[in-house]
Write an enzyme that holds these catalytic residues in place. Structure first.
Site, mmCIF file in Angstrom:
data_model
loop_
_atom_site.group_PDB
_atom_site.id
_atom_site.type_symbol
_atom_site.label_atom_id
_atom_site.label_comp_id
_atom_site.label_asym_id
_atom_site.label_seq_id
_atom_site.Cartn_x
_atom_site.Cartn_y
_atom_site.Cartn_z
ATOM 1 N N ASP A 1 0.772 -1.269 -0.008
ATOM 2 C CA ASP A 1 -0.024 -0.060 0.012
ATOM 3 C C ASP A 1 0.887 1.182 0.158
ATOM 4 O O ASP A 1 1.827 1.265 0.825
ATOM 5 C CB ASP A 1 -1.085 0.091 1.241
ATOM 6 C CG ASP A 1 -2.061 -0.784 0.942
ATOM 7 O OD1 ASP A 1 -2.104 -1.219 -0.034
ATOM 8 O OD2 ASP A 1 -2.880 -0.744 2.039
ATOM 9 N N ASP A 7 -4.208 2.422 -4.835
ATOM 10 C CA ASP A 7 -2.591 2.433 -4.437
ATOM 11 C C ASP A 7 -2.644 0.988 -3.814
ATOM 12 O O ASP A 7 -1.527 1.101 -3.175
ATOM 13 C CB ASP A 7 -2.670 3.585 -3.333
ATOM 14 C CG ASP A 7 -3.238 3.335 -1.971
ATOM 15 O OD1 ASP A 7 -4.265 2.378 -2.378
ATOM 16 O OD2 ASP A 7 -3.014 3.563 -0.826
#
Length: 736
Positions: A610, A653
């Site tokens: 992430d 993301d």
């Protein structure tokens, strides 16, 4: 399980995995016992009939059963199943052919045949279940393996016969080869489909009665064909057989072919049926003709089933991609603009900020100055036509974004009364960003440049074929497709002109057209310019008196469409922003990797990634900067991992890396740290640059029971990394 915050600890195998292995081994043992009994019964009966008749049967069943069982089970169980089949074959020879020890060498020839066929197919298709990714390729591999295996076993059997001087079972090599080939093709395929379909072999719920009915019709028709010896009516078997294939796919194929095979063999053995029309023929000659008929039946039905299966698979893939595109389109934010007659923009929707980077006021004040100069005239023409006639036309044009680049938009406008200025008519248009689509079309156009000229100048081939399958007319365009002048077709049969390989694909449709039924189908041919994908339509030709004079053929080139489908398949598996693999591609590859790792017992490493505080980047610098950040992360990740590792973007993301051949924690830690270090340089975001950091969860797993289990372990590690302050990683292991 071992968690590794600072140092590694040895882990133990999961008790659940041990229990599953134990159950699998027990099931394999029971299967081996069942296989032993089945092969013993089949081989004993076959050898007894062979000894009574003095020749091999028309189809050799046992080898196809064993090969089908092996290909339907995990490789680790092959040894026990193969030994069970071998033991049954040796015992059958001992019971039936007592006092003939030399016949044991024939068992070895059969076992070699089984191993060759199963090993070749398994090499290309480690598992015959789920989505095979290409049924026609499976067909090519299977027939190659079958031919190779039967050829090797025939050679060994001939050597045994020559050395022993015994000709009780066969006298010529083809008497061994033919029944073994048919047995592998028919019985092997039946066994594979039976294992694959399991309880659905006779159709799913609600279709079983219909399938039994259709099978009964095929059986009745075949019995009728073989119940008489006056007319050669073998062709009547093909329409209901192909109907079964079209409606029920592989179950219809195997059950239909087996039905025809059983009735054909029984009728031939009893000396009845169309083969009895051959005057003075011996039983061996009729068996040979029966084998040829069964071979032709397989050649007609099997390719159709393979093509239909591939067509279904491709259609489903297209439907999935269409559903995905529909989902994206429904949630996309189009740009809405209201334009007055003098060009003033009264309204610009807020989506212009996400699409082009401009604020609504900035975009409105620029009026038409943002349109690319080369597209200005086309846009003005469409606007003028809309004002004069009210006719809406879709227009593509380029618009300059805030960053200075140009993006492709597709817009359509309508005339509407102005809500702010009564009596005034405005133009309201909706535009969407099609930059990615245009770039893809341009890339596709570049790849097809060499074929475009040929495709543009290649019209349809029109021909007439009479009832003897001879060409009586062919138009001049045939030369451009086949390289053969039109007059060279006249008077020749379709088989002579197109060759035996292409003729096999055309024959069922020729028969349908000569029977009065139109047929449209697709097939592939090799031409002087390479492989062509053709679509043909056969229409019966009926004279004024109602008599059939043959049929007309209309053939068109659909090569550009097929190539476009292949290109769209590529685009569906890659992320549009970063160019790396997308969620769909990752899902397919990780499932295959977990299955392969469970077979090889090699570890897999999954890294869940992430981007830290990605929302802050979007909120501070805008979504365009967010896209730059994601592209930069993808580029650095790609440079940090090995070429054999899989990098994918799951969405937003979220990134993921799948690694093979990571045997220890130290190597895993080294790779994770390398990724963290790659993010140290500032990314080109904002006036002074921006440092991007990552949080990563690493799962190093041996014998992962499922994709979900492996992903869950990586998610847990990612949660720990975030809880520890982000900009770091945590590693968990299982079975290492």
């Amino acid at each position: 399980m071992a968690r590794i915050p600072d140092e590694s600890h040895p882990s133990q195998a999961s008790p659940d995995a041990a229990q599953r292995n134990a159950r699998s081994t027990q099931a394999a043992s029971i299967g081996a016992l069942v296989l032993f009994v089945v092969i013993l019964a089949i081989n004993s009966g076959t050898l007894w009939l062979s000894r009574q008749g003095g020749a091999l049967p028309s189809i050799w069943v046992a080898n196809g059963v064993v090969a089908g069982v092996l290909l339907s089970t995990a490789r680790r169980h092959w040894s026990v199943l193969f030994c069970a089949g071998a033991a049954a074959m040796f015992l059958a020879h001992a019971l039936v052919l007592q006092g003939m020890p030399g016949h044991y060498w024939y068992v070895l020839a059969n076992l070699v045949e089984i191993l060759v066929v199963a090993s070749i197919i398994h090499f290309y298709f480690p598992t015959i279940s789920g989505d095979l990714g290409g049924y026609q390729r499976l067909g090519y591999v299977a027939i190659t393996a079958t031919l190779a295996g039967c050829a090797v076993s025939t050679l060994l059997a001939v050597v045994v016969q020559k050395l022993s001087g015994d000709s009780m079972l066969f006298t010529r090599a083809d008497e061994w080869f033919r029944p073994h080939l048919l047995g592998m093709v028919i019985v092997g395929t039946l066994t594979l489909v039976a294992f694959r379909e399991r309880g659905k072999l006779l159709g799913g719920r609600g279709r079983r009665v219909a399938m039994v009915r259709d099978l009964a019709f095929l059986a009745a028709l075949t019995l009728g064909v073989f119940a008489q010896s006056r007319y050669p009516l073998l062709f009547l078997v093909f329409p209901p057989l192909l109907y079964l294939v079209f409606r029920y796919r592989f179950p219809g194929l195997v059950l239909g072919v087996v039905t025809v095979t059983l009735i054909t063999n029984i009728g031939t053995a009893l000396g009845v049926g169309p083969f009895a029309l051959i005057v003075g023929s011996t039983i061996q000659e009729r068996v040979l003709i029966a084998q040829v008929f069964l071979g032709v039946t397989c050649l007609v039905a099997v390719p159709v089933a393979l093509v239909l299966a591939d067509s279904e698979r491709l259609s489903q893939a297209v439907a999935d991609r269409e559903n995905l595109y529909s989902l994206l389109a429904n949630y996309a934010s189009d740009l809405i603009v209201r334009i007055a007659r003098d060009g003033t923009r009264h309204y610009v929707s807020p989506s212009v900020r996400d699409m082009l980077g401009w604020t609504p006021d900035e975009f409105a004040s620029n009026r038409g100055g943002l349109i690319h100069p080369d597209d200005r005239a086309a846009v003005d023409e469409v606007l003028a036509l809309l004002r004069e006639s009210g006719k809406s036309t879709i227009v593509r044009y380029r618009v300059r974004n805030r960053a200075g680049g140009y993006q492709w938009l597709e817009a359509i406008g309508k005339l509407a009364p102005s809500p702010d200025h009564p009596g005034e008519i405005e133009i309201v248009y909706a535009a969407r960003d099609i930059t990615e689509r245009v770039l893809a079309e341009q890339a596709l156009a570049d790849s097809e440049k060499r074929l475009r000229t040929i495709a543009d100048s290649m019209p349809a081939i029109i021909s007439h074929i009479d009832r003897d399958e001879r060409y009586t007319f062919v138009n001049a365009y045939a030369y451009q497709v086949t390289g053969r002048a039109a007059e060279r077709y006249i008077g020749y049969t379709v088989k002579e002109s197109r060759g035996p390989d292409v003729y096999v694909s055309l024959k069922p449709h020729i028969d349908a057209a000569l029977s009065g039924h139109a047929s449209t189908f697709e097939y592939e041919v090799e031409s002087p310019v390479g492989k062509l994908y053709l679509q043909a339509t056969y229409v019966p030709a009926i004279a004024a008196d109602g008599e059939s004079t043959g049929f007309y053929s209309l053939t068109t080139d659909i090569t550009p469409i097929k190539l476009a489908e292949q290109k769209l398949d590529f685009l569906a598996h890659h992320d549009a922003l970063t160019g790396i693999a997308n969620r769909l591609s990752f899902r397919e590859q990780i499932m295959a990797s977990v299955d392969r790792a469970n077979i090889t017992h090699l570890p897999l490493m999954l890294i869940m990634i992430d981007v830290d505080y990605f929302k802050h980047i979007n909120d501070t610098y805008g979504h365009a900067a967010g896209d730059v950040a994601l592209t930069e992360v993808a580029s650095r990740l790609k440079a940090s991992i090995r070429k054999t590792d899989l990098l994918a973007r799951l969405g937003g993301d979220e990134f993921v890396v799948l690694c093979h051949d990571i045997e220890d924690v130290a190597t895993a830690r080294q790779l994770a740290q390398k990724i963290i270090d790659a993010m140290v340089p500032l990314a080109p975001i904002g006036p002074a640059g921006f440092r991007i950091t990552l949080s990563m969860g690493v799962a190093l797993y041996r014998d992962a029971p499922s994709v979900e289990a492996l992903s869950q372990r990586a998610d847990e590690a990612l949660y720990e990394a975030k809880a520890a302050g982000r900009n770091g990683f945590r590693i968990v292991t299982e079975g290492i």
